[in-house]
Scaffold this active site. Sequence first.
Site, short mmCIF file in Angstrom:
data_model
loop_
_atom_site.label_atom_id
_atom_site.label_comp_id
_atom_site.label_asym_id
_atom_site.label_seq_id
_atom_site.Cartn_x
_atom_site.Cartn_y
_atom_site.Cartn_z
N LYS A 184 -6.09 6.09 -14.16
CA LYS A 184 -4.98 5.13 -14.10
C LYS A 184 -5.47 3.95 -13.25
CE LYS A 184 -1.86 3.51 -12.26
NZ LYS A 184 -1.84 2.06 -11.97
N GLU A 259 -8.67 7.86 -0.38
CA GLU A 259 -9.47 6.79 0.23
C GLU A 259 -8.51 5.62 0.43
OE1 GLU A 259 -12.35 7.43 1.19
OE2 GLU A 259 -13.35 8.83 -0.15
N CYS A 293 -12.11 -2.69 1.70
CA CYS A 293 -11.49 -1.78 2.67
C CYS A 293 -12.36 -1.59 3.91
CB CYS A 293 -11.22 -0.43 2.02
SG CYS A 293 -12.67 0.24 1.20
N GLU A 391 -3.66 -4.41 7.86
CA GLU A 391 -4.74 -4.84 6.97
C GLU A 391 -4.31 -6.11 6.24
OE1 GLU A 391 -5.22 -2.13 3.65
OE2 GLU A 391 -7.40 -2.29 3.78
#
Length: 486
Positions: A184, A259, A293, A391
């Site tokens: 997906k 993750e 990331c 973030e």
Amino acid sequence: MGVTNGRLFIAGDWVEPASGHYGVINPATEQVVGEAPEASVEQAQQAAAAAKAAFEGWAAADQSYRSEVLGRIADLLTKYNDDLVPLVQAETGATMRVASTMQVPVAVERFQRYARHALDSTLVPLPPQVAEPTPLAKGGMMGALAHRAPVGVVACITPYNFPLVNMAGKVAPALAMGNTVVIKPAPQDPLQVLRFAEIAQEAGVPEGVINVITGSGPDIGAALVASPDVDMVSFTGSTAVGRKIGEAAGRDIKRQLMELGGKGAAIVLPDADLDTAVAGIGSTWAFHSGQICTAPTRAIVHRSRHDELVDKLVAYAGFCKVGDPLEPTTVVGPLISAAQRDRVEGLLADGVAAGATVAVGGARPGMERGFYAAPTLLTGVTPDMTVAQEEFFGPVIVVLTFDDEDEAVEIANGTPFGLYDYVFSTDTSRAYKIAKRLRSGNVGINTVGRNHETPFGGFKHSGVGRDCGVFALHAYSELQSIVWPG
Ligand code: NAD
């Protein structure tokens, strides 16, 4: 191959999406790249059922056969590289340099790697044990081994930044271990993953072993996570979504590989080589517009080197040309979407309101079209500010200062994240000692380069589990113990 055939890939067939299509937008031009299929929840469930039906055959297949199939996928990805790169570039908005070197070739490398690992022994030898007699058994020598068995059906749910690479990092080791998958991809750039499904089909992947569903909303991903046919969820994306998936998957005791987000700390010690530090920290601007990331987004610098580091970073920002990602001289392309740009701008405004200073950047670049953000350096940041905690996933670096090592470690460890940190020092044994104090799954000493043999994953809210190298084979397998009287 066309841009996309506009259909889903379920059970080896190309299936019309039940809910129509939606436009995939080029982040630089704001033009439609192509129409992506809008799957229904029922189609997500059908994809999971197809993967379940294919599982027994694929898990029982010869390891050499699985290896050959993965190898053929790698070969065909290479063959179609020149078709794929423009699509990858258009969907992601990556600069040509990133799109041509860091997307398809890395996906190829991953399929090649796990084509090799598919041949690895799945047996873990264990020493025999001398057991005393018990009411349960008569005792004596007991032989034993452990065997790595596939988990079953893996839902591979991926983020937008590196669609092929993230997908390959999940699908290749999962298939190598004998699992079947439903992929997906992220809604923003799924067309290249549908192309990948065409390639997998051409490579002779048996029907149902790989399925791909796409859609613009969260419902089909959530349906996969909830499906009784799914045994494991391998998710890469934000911590907020990871939390929702973890709650839902936990209810059914599904295996999870998570993750998640990061807020990379780069500790710059008084003896650091500042050019090395700036080249590393500056990658937050120069590599994929900071949509990484692992980016070193928090520069935590000793007070004695603060001004020098800031001057050098400001100079570096001057070389980071923002613009059309197709131009060879462009370093910083657009962010993926208007929503992501708005998020970055909102966080920046919050930082300024809290007292941070914009040393460079800040304002939206004056492009006619596209979702651009300028390489931005915020100074005067304190650890409690939102800009030091959350973030951005954009080209923004915040600078914090420290006076002693303990304070540096405390600041670095002082966010909910723990994905990738960095230490810059010419004394590598000192850097090593600091690295071990960092609550972070990965630490780079004087480099932002990666070693792909290492286990990759996060501490704290940056994830659960490890992949990459041989560790991905562990992530996509269950250990089964077998004992016998010796
Ligand atoms: P996101 O969390 O918004 O979306 C990721 C995927 O989850 C998409 O496919 C999305 O459609 C799907 N999704 C959304 N809601 C869902 C739900 N309720 N159930 C199931 N699936 C759902 O992330 P993004 O914006 O695409 O990517 C950026 C984030 O990814 C950043 O936080 C970044 O740090 C993280 N990331 C982490 C790594 C890593 O290896 N740790 C790598 C790349 C990106």
